[in-house]
Design a protein around this motif. Structure first.
Motif, mmCIF file in Angstrom:
data_model
loop_
_atom_site.group_PDB
_atom_site.id
_atom_site.type_symbol
_atom_site.label_atom_id
_atom_site.label_comp_id
_atom_site.label_asym_id
_atom_site.label_seq_id
_atom_site.Cartn_x
_atom_site.Cartn_y
_atom_site.Cartn_z
ATOM 1 N N THR A 58 71.549 42.716 16.416
ATOM 2 C CA THR A 58 71.698 41.582 17.357
ATOM 3 C C THR A 58 71.941 40.632 16.484
ATOM 4 O OG1 THR A 58 70.386 42.563 19.228
ATOM 5 C CG2 THR A 58 70.659 40.314 18.870
ATOM 6 N N LEU A 59 71.113 40.177 15.668
ATOM 7 C CA LEU A 59 71.042 39.142 14.578
ATOM 8 C C LEU A 59 72.622 38.867 13.771
ATOM 9 C CD1 LEU A 59 68.804 36.904 13.880
ATOM 10 C CD2 LEU A 59 68.225 38.430 11.733
ATOM 11 N N GLY A 60 73.073 40.258 13.291
ATOM 12 C CA GLY A 60 74.309 40.436 12.626
ATOM 13 C C GLY A 60 75.434 39.751 13.785
ATOM 14 N N GLN A 61 75.208 40.283 14.882
ATOM 15 C CA GLN A 61 76.333 39.703 15.866
ATOM 16 C C GLN A 61 76.324 38.419 15.973
ATOM 17 O OE1 GLN A 61 76.875 42.228 19.262
ATOM 18 N NE2 GLN A 61 77.034 44.024 18.162
ATOM 19 N N MET A 62 75.173 37.791 15.977
ATOM 20 C CA MET A 62 75.075 36.328 16.460
ATOM 21 C C MET A 62 75.528 35.390 15.296
ATOM 22 S SD MET A 62 71.800 35.579 19.043
ATOM 23 C CE MET A 62 70.610 36.013 17.825
#
Ligand SMILES: [Zn+2]
Length: 759
Positions: free
Chosen positions: A118-122
């Motif tokens: 999730t962090l990577g996508q944000m």
């Protein structure tokens, strides 16, 4: 590779009416609340990780958040703190991003990886929007299977795939390592499995010949056999490859760091030609050949086979730490067992009913061996019919045998749903294939009330005609995004429009990473288009900067064909072909658009009269044929009146439908129509074929236009299906939206066609 920038930030976070704020994340998180402001990522992010069992997250950070370097310390202090926390659903996590730092609390290691994804996508432009997220998966088993037997994929390609799987929160990699066309894993006790079984002559191999033909005729480099997998052996070029045990350990460890458990499949007793070629004594007849439907299987009457299987699986167990191992046990050609004295002796000595019983006996023997070694056996759903022990886990794949699901669960098996209809990603794609997966619910029908026995879902890629990783990615994406949402997200949150917008963003992310994908459809035209004097053709591209090439001479567009960069105007009959290309030069689907000069059709009647009733007359026939025009030649079941063109629930079996009436055209214009059907369908207006989707086929959309004057025009639609089909039909609106036919579109004359019996 061309660098593409796009906005993937809070600016793109939208608030749709009546719903929580939704994100650009795939799969859609359970809950996300935006707080305003950003956390700016430093070059090196000090990361506190108090639980030492989380330390291999460094590999997940590197793969999923490549924008910064993470320095992990066993401490509860850091700009990012990531820790294990009780009270969070299995596989889930909570995340809080503030201007000062990030706190992630996860239920377990898998939850921590999902939070990282999730962090990577944000991340965008080196910053992360402030927010709080609570998220947990719908299913514990979120799988993807890659067939590396029919075509081989390198260690590096498998690792790239694992990274992409992790970023979309998949946590099971099913590795189809052996089959008739290649044995891909080193087994130290049986070296010939790979010495011989990993290599083949591509010029004599059917799958490779087919791929070479497509590569040439379609000018598609993704079908050219990968040269890195061709070697010279005994002076001859051979294709193939295999994973050494060292490779396997490396991949399994990397998958583990990415929160992915690896499920190896060694397919027995069918799909084993490579075993028979190297060790012919393990088959019934000693000859590697094809039977009636499948390859000659291994011989369960032979004690040597049991020893072989146990030896092979023992090496497998030592390489793969996960609790589940797949035995295949699908598509077995049992005819060979009927004439084999050893098999018949086994059937007799074990008191088995028949060859089906022999298959079940083999699975049961192996299940016992697996259990004694602390492993759970998974088999394809064929194992259910033989009465496999309830400890075996069933992978349901045969979409045409939906009953097997409930039988498996009733017999006490755990079930993994991997429907061939919805989750096999190898098949051809079109403008509807993504939504077909997205709109499906894996447990909606047939499994209602039995959900607790469903471990989860899994998508598959069989690689018979998938000779390169680029080709694999073209099949997998974007449909794997839809599978990701089915596996993770709450189905109550489904929103097709929002999903489609996110898909475009994520395809661009794949492109940035150099991964291929199926380019979304070009639009702005029908299969058949009409015009009166001249027409301006304005093709809509999924991405504005995408290269589209075209031809006007009936041939397919090639890399040397002219680039379409502005609208075309034509004034005579023309057939155009368009083809988009990725920034890496990989071609997409070819779109054929025929343009016919025509004049406006006069209406049959200018206005409604009292003699006309609302809707269409539908005649239902008992039809087993394969062409719409033959429908009326068979027994007639009855008639009914309908507002649209679809299959009512009562209409089942071998269906032939003929819809007749008048379509009400509100003003002069060129109208676009479509049908989406499995099997054949067509629409005629005033007797002229407008949409032609005739013949037996799987789900397919076809479209066409008619130039119509205001008033009532004679309308006829036909449709047939043999096995659980689909029928949708309607208008294509100027904005490209599909609008089903509805009340008010049609009128009919009572007694216009057959009148009895009424349904
Ligand atoms: Zn035999």
């Amino acid at each position: 590779m061309k660098h593409i920038t796009f906005i993937f930030t809070v600016a793109a976070l939208i608030c749709s009416c009546g719903r929580n704020i939704v994100s650009d994340i795939i799969p859609e998180p359970s809950e996300i609340h935006m707080a305003g402001g950003y956390f700016h990522l430093p070059d090196t992010l000090e990361t506190g990780c108090p639980d030492s069992s989380f330390l291999s997250l460094d590999k997940a950070f590197k793969a999923l958040v490549p924008d910064t370097e993470f320095r992990l310390n066993v401490s509860d202090k850091g700009s990012l703190t990531i820790m294990k926390q009780d009270g969070i659903a299995e596989g889930g996590y909570r995340m809080k991003v503030s201007r000062r730092g990030i706190l992630i609390e996860a239920a377990d290691y898998g939850g921590a990886v999902s939070a990282t994804a999730t962090l990577g996508q944000m991340v965008s432009d080196g910053r992360i929007p402030c927010c709080t997220i609570q998220d947990s998966p719908r299913f514990g088993w979120r799988g993807f299977m890659l067939d590396v037997s029919r075509h081989f994929f390198s260690k590096e390609e498998v690792m790239d795939l694992l990274e992409t799987m992790a970023s979309y929160k998949f946590n099971r990699f099913h590795w189809h390592l052996t089959d008739d066309q290649g044995w891909r894993i080193e087994i130290r006790k049986y070296p010939e499995l790979t010495d011989n079984g990993a290599w083949r002559d591509p010029l004599a191999h059917n799958h490779d010949i087919i791929c070479a033909r497509i590569a040439e005729s379609m000018e598609d480099p993704s079908y050219v056999l990968d040269h890195s997998k061709i070697v010279i052996r005994d002076g001859k070029e051979v294709y193939g490859g295999f994973y050494s045990q060292e490779d396997i350990r490396e991949i399994v460890a990397y998958a583990g760091a990415l929160g992915i458990e690896v499920v190896p499949e060694i397919d027995m007793p069918g799909h084993s030609l490579k075993v028979v070629e190297s060790y012919p004594e393990l088959s019934c007849g000693g000859v590697a050949r094809w039977g009636k439907d499948f390859s000659v299987p291994l011989c369960p009457g032979n004690d040597g086979l049991l020893q072989f299987a146990k030896d092979v699986y023992s090496e497998i167990f030592s390489l793969f730490p996960f609790g589940y191992v797949h035995i295949g046990a699908d598509e077995v050609e049992q005819t060979h067992w009927k004439t084999c004295p050893k098999c018949q002796a086994r059937i007799k000595s074990e008191g088995l009913a028949d060859e089906n019983g022999l298959q079940a006996w083999f699975v049961k023997e192996m299940q016992g061996f697996f259990a004694a070694n602390g492993k759970k056996l998974i088999g394809w759903d064929e194992i259910v019919s033989g009465g496999a022990p309830s400890e075996a886990t069933v992978m349901w794949w045969r979409g045409w045998r939906p009953d097997t699901r409930a039988t498996a669960v009733e017999n006490g098996h755990e079930l993994i749903v991997s429907s061939s209809e919805f989750l096999y990603l190898g098949g051809e794609q079109d403008r509807n294939s993504l939504m077909k997966v997205y709109n499906w619910d894996p447990v909606a029908d047939g499994l209602a009330g039995l959900e607790d026995k469903v471990l989860g879902i899994q998508a598959h890629l069989w690689a018979e005609t998938v000779p390169t990783f680029a080709n694999a990615c073209n099949r997998i994406f974007p449909r794997l995004f839809a599978v990701s949402e089915l596996a993770w997200s709450d189905p109550a949150q489904k929103d097709a429009g929002h999903f489609n917008r996110r898909v475009l963003l994520h395809l661009r992310k794949l492109e940035e990473k150099g991964m291929n994908y199926r380019i979304p459809d070009l639009s702005g035209f029908c299969d058949v288009n009409v015009f009166a004097d001249s027409v301006r053709i304005d093709v809509e591209k999924p991405f504005e900067d995408m290269t589209v090439r075209y031809t006007a001479d009936g041939t397919i567009p090639r890399s040397s064909s002219p680039i379409y960069d502005s609208p075309l105007t034509i004034s005579s009959n023309t057939t155009l072909h368009f083809r988009p290309y990725t920034s890496d030069g990989m071609p997409g689907d070819i779109f054929r658009a025929e343009y016919r000069k025509t004049s406006y059709m006069e209406p049959c009647m200018e206005t409604d009269t009292d003699a006309l009733k609302s809707g269409l007359k539908a005649d239902w026939y008992e039809f087993r044929g394969e062409a719409c025009d033959s429908i009326t030649h068979v027994p007639f079941n009855g008639s009914y009146v309908t507002e649209g063109v679809y299959i009512p629930e009562e209409v089942k079996g071998n269906i032939g439908l003929v819809f007749t009436g008048y379509i009400n055209i509100p003003e002069d214009g060129i109208y676009s129509f479509y049908t989406y059907s499995d099997d054949g369908s067509y629409i005629r207006i005033n007797g002229e074929m407008i949409v032609d989707s005739d013949g037996p086929h799987s789900r397919m959309e076809r479209s066409g236009q008619a130039a119509l004057k205001k008033g009532l025009h004679a309308f006829e639609a036909r449709y047939f299906d043999h096995s659980g089909g689909i029928l949708e039909a309607g208008f294509i609106m100027p904005d490209g939206r599909r609008r089903l036919f509805e009340a008010g579109d049609f009128l009919h004359t009572e007694g216009q066609s057959k009148t009895s019996p009424e349904i």
